[in-house]
Design an enzyme around this catalytic site. Sequence first.
Site: not given
Length: 316
Positions: A219, A224, A251, A288, A301
Amino acid sequence: MDSEDDMLDVESVDEDFYSGVDSDADADDDYDFGDNNSDDSDDVLSSRNQPNFTVLSETDIKDKQEDDVMRVSAVLSIPSVAASILLRHYNWSVNKVHDEWFADEEKVRRSVGLLEKPVVQLSNANKLTCGICFETYSREKIKSTACGHPFCSACWAGYISTAINDGPGCLMLRCPDPSCVAAVDQDMIDDLVSKEDKEKYYCYLRRSYIEDNRKTKWCPAPGCIYAVDFVAGSGSYDVLCRCSYGFCWNCTEEAHRPVDCATVTKWVLKNSAESENMNWILANSKPCPKCKRPIEKNQGCMHITCTPPCKFEFCW
């Protein structure tokens, strides 16, 4: 006149039709217009009203985690510590573990570090040399994982403690020998580390069950301690935690139906106090592809490896 008679006949038929008079009144007996499906409709409505999520406390998380470990241990006939290593490697997906194991057991064992035979055969001498500090110790002070590489208890304790204090990467700990991939199991951690480090390790373990699992999330309300187990495919992402905070599962922003998540994310970024920082992050980093955390490339690299526990590798 015939035409007038025909018109009267047609009008009479129309009047009969619209007035509800039916010459074949018995035909209605073949149909049952009663409310026979009322029970089914009630079931549908009740199923729609049922929540499509479950709020989990710390005890619930621990119980579900142990249940998954015992299920894998029973089906694959392996120790529970080995089942825990498998589940962590496959993001706590029991089905994924079963599929991969029965498809190619040897490949899975190599990838997660569950060796069946030791790599090093220890001699029968009463004293052995530690592979880290190169001191000689009696056999009872030498420890090793399934690979057989000998290290003293003090070096093992320092190695594990350092890994735990470095963060959640300790959950994927391997043998200290650089050429070895054997996994370090929970039994060795329980035997060698301090109480404080053990508490940190099991905290990381519980967190990994929520954060690595695609069906569960914490949550997002400040302070929480509850997590949410979500059932996908119900059509609604609205979740209400026990702390009374409502949020969108997709989301993790506050519940915002019917506005879509992309619009809400842009709105929050635009109106946040950290908007300038976010502008810099967006301009100088990339997320990521797996965990979406921002990564800044300042040298080296194009081969990028995300930080643990994600460890996703991708080309910049």
